[in-house]
Design a protein around this motif. Structure first.
Motif: not given
Length: 128
Positions: A78-88
């Protein structure tokens, strides 16, 4: 896990990874990978369990990826640069049982997600 150790045994003092001025030998890499794998297995996670990796292209990232595989688990990048909504969204899709992240990675994780660093990261060694 012992298969990895036996494959690397003949190259113990050779350089496996470089990060800036830091040099990691195959012996050091093997030790960190096997300790990370052992720590994951000690949590009772079974073969095939998904482990999220929020790691960049660093030694920690390599140790995390190989440690998860050596433990018989499935690394999910997963990318730590992703916005929170994308990580969720991604967490909901893959349902990882655990998260490992590198020492240089900082991000906001979805609520309730436990995250740890791999063994030897120099920050918070993996210690759930």
């Amino acid at each position: 896990m012992s298969d990895l150790a036996s494959r690397l045994a003949g190259h113990a003092s050779a350089t496996a990874l470089l990060e800036g001025d830091a040099r990691v030998t195959y012996a050091e890499l093997s030790d960190r990978v096997l300790r990370t794998a052992g720590a994951l297995q000690s949590k009772g996670l079974g073969n095939g369990a998904r482990v999220a990796l929020l790691a960049d292209s660093t030694v920690d990232g390599v140790v995390s990826y190989l440690g998860v595989q050596a433990a018989g688990m499935v690394p999910v990048m997963l990318s730590a640069r992703s916005p929170l909504a994308e990580l969720e969204r991604r967490y909901a899709e893959v349902v990882p049982v655990f998260t490992l992240f590198g020492a240089s990675v900082e991000c906001v994780l979805p609520e309730g997600v436990a995250a740890f660093r791999p063994v030897g990261s120099g920050a918070d060694d993996y210690a759930p």
